[in-house]
Design an enzyme around this catalytic site. Structure first.
Site, mmCIF file in Angstrom:
data_model
loop_
_atom_site.group_PDB
_atom_site.id
_atom_site.type_symbol
_atom_site.label_atom_id
_atom_site.label_comp_id
_atom_site.label_asym_id
_atom_site.label_seq_id
_atom_site.Cartn_x
_atom_site.Cartn_y
_atom_site.Cartn_z
ATOM 1 N N LEU A 59 14.703 40.444 -21.595
ATOM 2 C CA LEU A 59 14.894 41.338 -20.445
ATOM 3 C C LEU A 59 15.709 42.560 -20.869
ATOM 4 O O LEU A 59 16.823 42.775 -20.456
ATOM 5 C CB LEU A 59 15.608 40.609 -19.305
ATOM 6 C CG LEU A 59 14.702 39.743 -18.441
ATOM 7 C CD1 LEU A 59 14.471 38.400 -19.099
ATOM 8 C CD2 LEU A 59 15.275 39.556 -17.064
ATOM 9 N N GLU A 61 14.545 46.114 -20.978
ATOM 10 C CA GLU A 61 13.491 47.113 -20.761
ATOM 11 C C GLU A 61 13.747 48.409 -21.516
ATOM 12 O O GLU A 61 12.809 49.025 -22.040
ATOM 13 C CB GLU A 61 13.330 47.415 -19.266
ATOM 14 C CG GLU A 61 12.644 46.309 -18.469
ATOM 15 C CD GLU A 61 13.605 45.252 -17.956
ATOM 16 O OE1 GLU A 61 14.782 45.260 -18.363
ATOM 17 O OE2 GLU A 61 13.182 44.417 -17.136
ATOM 18 N N HIS A 130 11.803 46.564 -4.747
ATOM 19 C CA HIS A 130 10.530 46.096 -5.316
ATOM 20 C C HIS A 130 9.360 46.941 -4.814
ATOM 21 O O HIS A 130 8.228 46.520 -4.860
ATOM 22 C CB HIS A 130 10.265 44.636 -4.938
ATOM 23 C CG HIS A 130 10.926 43.637 -5.833
ATOM 24 N ND1 HIS A 130 12.241 43.715 -6.194
ATOM 25 C CD2 HIS A 130 10.443 42.520 -6.451
ATOM 26 C CE1 HIS A 130 12.545 42.689 -6.977
ATOM 27 N NE2 HIS A 130 11.484 41.953 -7.156
#
Lengths: 352, 310
Positions: A59, A61, A130
């Site tokens: 994780l 990015e 999101h």
């Protein structure tokens, strides 16, 4: 009947065919090889191409965007995936300061052929973090290209073109498009970046749509036909470079412009298009342009709130009728009782 | 090492003419770490760097004239005038690029190593970073990724104690922190005197050989000192963030002088020979500056070009 594929399957097929054609193409992203396969878009790739070319990732990015960039500098063609646009934001440094600049700032010596896939979430309580549509952020940066396909046909052809492109391409998919089918040829093909598509021709008003909003625009055009308004709907397809000439030619014909976008209206793609049209085709305009996009607050989670967050076809119809001087029916913005607005259709059962 | 010193001094001397119109970050005092590390590499290997990159570029074999012309903003510069001092590049020499956003080239270098590994190429990647860069998120992320994937890369940290004017004690805790981070990720790491050319070379050689033979990544932390100001040609011992005593203590440990003495003491060269080498290098650098000054400006047509590759 031509072969039908879902948008998500078209993404998968473009990736598969690009990897089959070019050994320098590889894909990395959180969940790429997992059982869900990024909403089905990467299923089967691991089995076919192996763990070197189909990779999960830590994780991290920002670092992994740098890793993709570095590999591209020496001849690889990486695809990096983010399951939401929002997750990619920690990688803005690598995309904006680095990937977008390396060709220019080294006098053309470096090339960065990489694709960054991101998905816009909507509905089912995706909420503030999101659901963001940040195409305007990326499109603001010289050196990046930004692509937003609407149909499955274009999803396949534009992704193939993005992978072939020698520049960093931000490839933004709307979650509500993933399950929509279209005619998709089996053979490999590309759809050129920077070319809009006229979805239906018309003479009274030009409606521009990005991504999912192109479908709402098309629905609006159908309603408008009943009201004897002839709408030309243009799916922008590429945000940067955007197809200025196709848009201007349409506005020269219709004299009216509505721009719909999946993002916040303020400072967005719809503002850029409206400004360009006014600068260059002011004399053709019969009415002021109208922007239909998201309001100036984050996306709320509860369906009771988010139902009113997103504009739909009926909002477009309302604005066009107003622009055309047609009678407005007071209840036309109300949705039928019982209709669920937080899913694209009944097949969508959540959770994301 | 001597060549880097002479180049950097020449830049410092000429900077006041106001013709080098970009920031310069000189590495005078740190030459042993730069030269010793790059001496362990082959030409086919790759190097990436940050803002203080002149020495890395030269040590890897980057073209001096193209570097000078780039600093002068000329068409003959290694980036055609679009990059300047902070964006040196020489692909033929394996110097893939430098960028001044601290930490940013670390994952890019890891990506180069990742590609090298995927294609099973016989190449090692070395990325130069400072003590400040070890505080960035991408440093941790990249160390983790390199360790996870067993990448053929060497993280080469030049610890000069200051991030601009901010000393270590306001930024980091513990004198072994940098090597400990690497070790915590299962990576071999060493901390050593960065002003001792032989030590730098030996450790770099081991790390490069290890990476080349499939042994995975390493981190090397070399303790050294920047003599001049963070950015620009002058000294800044008077502005209060470090003491002049500290500076002089490091100047006494001048890596260039120390190695010259060692070579002479060991009978490898004589003083006269060293003087001749220095004279030749000074002539080469002066010629590069003349070349840069006489080179044409970039054509304005290049201004909007190269935004996108085609």
């Amino acid at each position: 009947m031509n072969r039908q594929l879902k948008f998500s399957e078209a993404i998968r097929e473009a990736t598969d065919q690009a990897m089959g054609r070019d050994p320098s193409v590889y894909i990395v992203g959180l969940g790429v090889p997992d059982p869900k396969g990024i909403f089905g878009t990467t299923l089967g790739l691991l089995e076919k191409y192996g763990t070197t070319r189909v990779q999960d990732m830590p994780l991290s990015e920002n670092a992994l965007t740098g890793v993709a960039l570095g590999s591209a500098l020496v001849g690889m063609r990486p695809i990096i995936t983010h399951q939401r646009v929002d997750f990619a934001l920690v990688a803005m440094e690598q995309m904006v300061n680095q990937a977008a600049k390396w060709h220019y700032m080294f006098g053309g010596k470096a090339k960065v052929p990489m694709v960054v896939r991101m998905i816009i979430g909507r509905g089912w309580g995706q909420g503030p973090q999101h659901s963001q549509s940040l195409q305007a952020w990326f499109a603001h940066i010289p050196g990046l290209k930004v692509v937003m396909p609407t149909t499955a046909y274009d999803a396949k052809g534009l992704l193939a073109a993005a992978i072939e492109d020698d520049n960093p391409v931000i490839f933004i998919e709307h979650r509500w498009l993933h399950n929509i089918s279209d005619d998709v040829p089996e053979e490999y093909y590309t759809v050129p970046l920077g070319k809009a598509r006229i979805m239906c021709e018309g003479s009274d008003v030009t409606i521009i749509g990005t991504s999912y909003m192109a479908l709402e625009s098309l629905r609006a055009a159908e309603y408008l036909r009943d009201a004897e308004v002839s709408a030309e709907v243009i799916d922008l397809r590429t945000i940067r470079p955007w197809d200025v000439e196709t848009v201007l030619a349409s506005v020269r014909k219709t004299g009216r412009l509505v721009v719909t976008d999946t993002a916040t209206t303020a400072f967005g793609v719809s503002a850029e298009i409206s400004a360009t049209v006014l600068e260059r085709e002011f004399d053709s305009m019969k009415a002021a342009p109208v922007r239909i996009a998201l309001p100036d607050y984050p996306c709320p989670t509860s369906p009771a709130l988010s139902n009113d967050f997103y504009p739909r076809a009926r909002h477009i119809v309302f604005e066009v009728k107003k622009m055309m001087g047609q009678e407005l029916v007071a209840d036309m913005l109300e949705d039928p009782l019982g209709q669920r607005l937080d899913v694209p259709d009944s097949s969508f059962k959540g959770p994301f | 090492m001597l060549r880097i010193r002479i180049v950097e001094n020449a830049i410092a001397e000429s900077y006041g003419e106001q013709e080098m119109r970009c920031p310069v970050h000189l590495s005078i005092g740190q030459e042993a770490a730069e030269a010793g590390a790059c001496a362990a590499l082959e030409r086919r290997d790759y190097v990436l760097s940050g803002h203080r990159s002149h020495g890395h570029y030269l040590a890897k074999g980057g073209n001096l004239k193209a570097m000078m012309a780039e600093i002068y903003g000329k068409a003959t510069g290694c980036a055609g005038g679009k990059g300047g001092s902070m964006h040196l590049v020489d692909l033929e020499a394996g110097f893939l690029g430098a960028a001044p956003i601290v930490g940013s080239t670390i994952p890019i270098a890891a990506g180069v190593a990742f590609a090298t590994q995927m294609r099973n190429e016989d190449r090692v990647v070395m990325v130069f970073l400072g003590d400040g860069a070890t505080e960035t998120g991408v440093f941790y992320e990249s160390v983790n990724f390199a360790a996870l994937k067993h990448l053929p890369i060497v993280f080469l940290v030049e610890n000069n104690f200051y991030s601009v004017y901010s000393p270590m004690n306001v930024r980091q805790k513990g004198v072994n922190r940098i090597v400990d981070i690497a070790r915590a990720h299962g990576m071999e790491a060493h901390q050593a005197d960065g002003n001792d050319l032989d030590i730098v070379y030996q450790l770099s050689r081991q790390a490069v050989t290890k990476a080349r033979t499939g042994g995975g990544p390493s981190l090397l932390e070399f303790i050294t000192y920047r003599w001049r100001e963070h950015c620009g040609p002058g000294y800044d011992n008077d502005i209060g963030y470090r003491t002049e005593d500290e500076f002089f203590s490091w100047k006494e440990r001048d890596p260039v002088v120390a190695y010259e003495k060692k070579l002479i003491a060991n009978g490898v060269v004589g003083q006269h020979e060293m003087d001749l080498i220095a004279r030749d290098l000074k002539q080469e650098v002066d010629a590069a500056i003349v070349y840069a000054k006489q080179s044409p400006w970039p054509d304005l047509n290049t201004l909007p070009s190269q935004v996108y590759a085609s």
